[in-house]
Design a protein around this motif. Structure first.
Motif, mmCIF file in Angstrom:
data_model
loop_
_atom_site.group_PDB
_atom_site.id
_atom_site.type_symbol
_atom_site.label_atom_id
_atom_site.label_comp_id
_atom_site.label_asym_id
_atom_site.label_seq_id
_atom_site.Cartn_x
_atom_site.Cartn_y
_atom_site.Cartn_z
ATOM 1 N N LEU A 34 0.866 -1.188 0.000
ATOM 2 C CA LEU A 34 0.000 0.000 0.000
ATOM 3 C C LEU A 34 0.896 1.230 0.000
ATOM 4 C CD1 LEU A 34 -2.533 1.806 0.441
ATOM 5 C CD2 LEU A 34 -2.345 1.343 2.884
ATOM 6 N N GLU B 155 -1.935 10.125 -1.358
ATOM 7 C CA GLU B 155 -2.596 11.410 -1.095
ATOM 8 C C GLU B 155 -1.874 12.260 -0.048
ATOM 9 O OE1 GLU B 155 -4.043 8.471 -0.735
ATOM 10 O OE2 GLU B 155 -4.083 8.203 1.424
ATOM 11 N N LYS C 158 -8.991 13.315 4.960
ATOM 12 C CA LYS C 158 -7.871 13.659 4.077
ATOM 13 C C LYS C 158 -8.393 14.543 2.935
ATOM 14 C CE LYS C 158 -6.752 9.274 3.813
ATOM 15 N NZ LYS C 158 -6.107 7.972 3.579
ATOM 16 N N ASN D 275 -9.186 -0.560 8.261
ATOM 17 C CA ASN D 275 -9.411 0.664 9.047
ATOM 18 C C ASN D 275 -10.784 1.245 8.704
ATOM 19 O OD1 ASN D 275 -6.747 0.227 9.686
ATOM 20 N ND2 ASN D 275 -5.958 1.801 8.324
ATOM 21 N N ASP D 276 -11.043 1.373 7.408
ATOM 22 C CA ASP D 276 -12.336 1.912 7.000
ATOM 23 C C ASP D 276 -13.438 0.866 7.120
ATOM 24 O OD1 ASP D 276 -12.197 4.723 6.229
ATOM 25 O OD2 ASP D 276 -10.642 4.042 4.860
ATOM 26 N N GLY E 106 -5.026 -2.837 6.126
ATOM 27 C CA GLY E 106 -5.380 -1.980 7.266
ATOM 28 C C GLY E 106 -4.512 -2.341 8.463
HETATM 29 C C1 PEP Z 1 -7.769 1.192 5.459
HETATM 30 O O1 PEP Z 1 -8.802 1.859 5.435
HETATM 31 O O2 PEP Z 1 -7.629 0.153 6.135
HETATM 32 C C2 PEP Z 1 -6.602 1.602 4.654
HETATM 33 C C3 PEP Z 1 -5.532 0.843 4.566
HETATM 34 O O3 PEP Z 1 -6.648 2.819 4.059
HETATM 35 P P1 PEP Z 1 -6.444 4.215 4.842
HETATM 36 O O4 PEP Z 1 -6.060 3.886 6.255
HETATM 37 O O5 PEP Z 1 -5.391 4.941 4.106
HETATM 38 O O6 PEP Z 1 -7.795 4.800 4.698
#
Ligand code: PEP
Ligand code: MG
Length: 542
Positions: free
Chosen positions: A292, A296, A338, A438-439, A486
């Motif tokens: 990853l 951004e 972000k 994470n999301d 994540g």
């Molecule tokens: C996530 O959401 O797990 C992820 C890896 O993307 P970010 O944390 O950059 O939103």
């Protein structure tokens, strides 16, 4: 006086014991004539001097191969040259002492940043305050900060990134940081972590009351600081430090071992990164490549959608390090926490937001293909929820690829319940999946991802596990691989669960690679944590 135990925010792990060092630059200098009545020219000259100093420091760091730090310091130079900061300082210095104008202007900008509902931008408040302190040192002839003469723990309200450079962390004289304020997302925090120097923030004013030279014990993993530690506390800190050192050495000794479970399944270990420094650290720790690359973060101050040349310039230093290796570049994930100023007020996020703006994705794909030549390039889209999004991106990716060249693989990030529920259709349109836990945790459980109590371990919630399972089953039925990128991927307690669910790749921060390799190798055996963290299908979840 007896010992005083303080609890703060654990920012950078590790244990340190040593004398307190209160940098003289944090003690206000007696005001000079210039500071009192130099007016706008003196205040602006001080800011210009700071910009020049930071520029020189960034050049020196870049020449020494410390590219990640150079980038941060150079961003602060730009902040010192920012026309809105300069005009505010100029206006304020007309009716107050130059030093007071510098403090007022930088404090106001810092307060504005700190109030934003965005941990990354809020973390920059510390950088702006640091500019103020440096400018006052320039005005009063106070000079730069110096490293302590003997190994010590720095005690201060907060520290900025350029101050960390002045303190020369690489020389090992700074054993740790005990800060009365500060934050976990500041640039200083990121640099401290990358040097492995322990840091505890938000300790309150009490920590500042100790004298320079008095003993302090600090545990950056638990956020505990003890002023004037007694014999029992010292013993405790020493034994924790010894145990940490032993564990790190054991983990590092296993770096050459393959990332294979006890039952023989290979799990590809990749790294999350956004700067060349993170890529270097990851390769040193045996990552096969990057799983990853967050693109951004370099453009949060952008004034419009970046051009192909701007993208290429940002990508080249990172992708150059990945020649011959897996490089998974995620397209811009603007939106929510972000959101650059030029997109404020717009809804939407990730690939959906980017596709609403003509030419934005084309520009980035062209740059990715150009800068990623020589790597095993993969492109992935954030927050994918429909096959149409993949179809449009695929078409643009083909158009960006030179005739006769093979187009890079195109992946979909699954980060919402809709994405997971449509994973069969999406798998037919993608070359691989990457699950953004994470999301996914936040969108599935209806939580704010920065809310206290939300942790990577929340990915073991039955509803989240069910969506991860569904996503992996859809992918494997279509013959494509699944990565988890994540923070859950970096939690060793979850590794057995993720392995059992069938994940093919884990992408984690460089600092977690050794730990996760060990967890992968231990998973799949009777008696491992499979039995402790149960998934949704089997019943209760830890
Ligand atoms: C996530 O959401 O797990 C992820 C890896 O993307 P970010 O944390 O950059 O939103
Ligand atoms: Mg995400």
């Amino acid at each position: 006086m007896s010992e005083l135990v303080l609890h703060g925010l654990a920012v950078s792990g590790g244990v340190a014991i040593g004398p307190a060092f209160v940098p003289p630059a944090f003690v206000p200098a007696a005001p000079s004539r210039e500071a009192v009545d130099g007016g706008p020219p003196a205040a602006l000259a001080a800011l210009a001097q700071v910009a020049a100093e930071l520029g020189a420091t960034a050049t020196r760091l870049a020449a020494a191969g410390r590219a990640a730090e150079a980038e941060i310091i150079d961003a602060n130079r730009l902040m010192a040259e920012d026309p809105s900061l300069r005009s505010e300082v100029e206006a304020l210095a007309r009716d107050r002492p130059a030093a007071a104008a510098l403090v007022a202007a930088t404090e106001r900008q810092a307060a504005m940043l700190a109030a934003l509902d965005d941990p990354l931008l809020a973390g920059r408040a510390a950088d702006v305050r640091e500019l103020g302190r440096r400018a006052i040192r320039a005005l009063t002839g106070g000079g730069a900060l110096h490293a302590p003469a003997r190994p010590s723990i720095v005690v201060a309200p907060e520290v900025g990134p350029a101050e960390l450079v002045d303190l020369r962390l690489e020389d090992g004289l700074v054993l740790g940081f005990a800060l009365s304020a500060g934050s976990a997302t500041s640039h200083a925090a990121i640099i401290a972590r990358s040097y492995g120097v322990p840091m505890v923030a938000e300790l309150g004013e009490e920590v500042l009351a100790g004298e320079s030279g008095a003993q302090i014990g600090l545990d950056g993993a638990t956020g505990t600081v003890v002023l004037r530690p007694g014999a029992a506390s010292i013993l405790r800190f020493r034994s924790t430090a010894a145990a940490n050192a032993k564990e790190q050495a054991q983990l590092a000794a296993g770096r050459h071992l393959p990332s294979v479970t006890a039952s023989g399944k290979s799990i590809r270990l990749l790294a999350n990164a956004s700067t060349p420094g993170e890529v270097e650290a990851a390769l040193e720790r045996g990552a096969e490549g990057v799983g990853l690359l967050r693109t951004e973060l370099a453009f949060l101050d952008a004034v419009g959608w970046p051009t192909a040349d701007q993208h290429a310039a940002a990508l080249a230093p990172t992708l150059d390090l990945l020649a011959g290796r897996v490089a998974t570049v995620r397209t811009l994930d603007f939106g929510a926490d972000k959101t650059p100023a030029f997109l404020r007020g717009e809804g939407g996020r990730g690939i959906a937001l980017m596709l609403e703006h003509e030419g934005a994705l084309e520009a980035q794909l062209a740059a990715i293909v150009r800068a990623g030549r020589g790597t095993r390039l993969r492109v992935m889209l954030p927050l994918v929820e429909s096959p149409e999004q993949l179809a449009i991106a695929r078409q643009l990716l083909h158009a960006a690829t030179a005739p006769g060249d093979l187009a890079p693989q195109l992946g979909a990030m699954i980060e919402t319940p809709i994405g997971a529920e449509r994973s069969r259709e999406l798998a037919a349109a993608a070359d691989f999946f990457s699950i953004g836990t994470n999301d996914l945790v936040a969108t599935t459980l209806g939580l704010d991802r920065d809310q206290p109590g939300v942790s990577p371990l929340s990915a073991a919630h039955p509803s989240v596990v069910a969506l991860i399972r569904q996503t992996i089953e859809s992918a494997h039925a279509a013959g494509i691989t699944v990565e988890i990128c994540g923070e859950a991927a970096g939690e060793p307690e979850l590794t057995p669960l993720l392995v059992r669910l069938g994940v093919d790749e884990l992408s984690v921060s460089a600092a977690r690679l050794d730990t996760i390799r060990k967890a992968v190798r231990a998973s799949g055996e009777p008696g491992d944590k499979l039995n402790q963290v149960r998934d949704g299908r089997d019943g209760v979840v830890a």
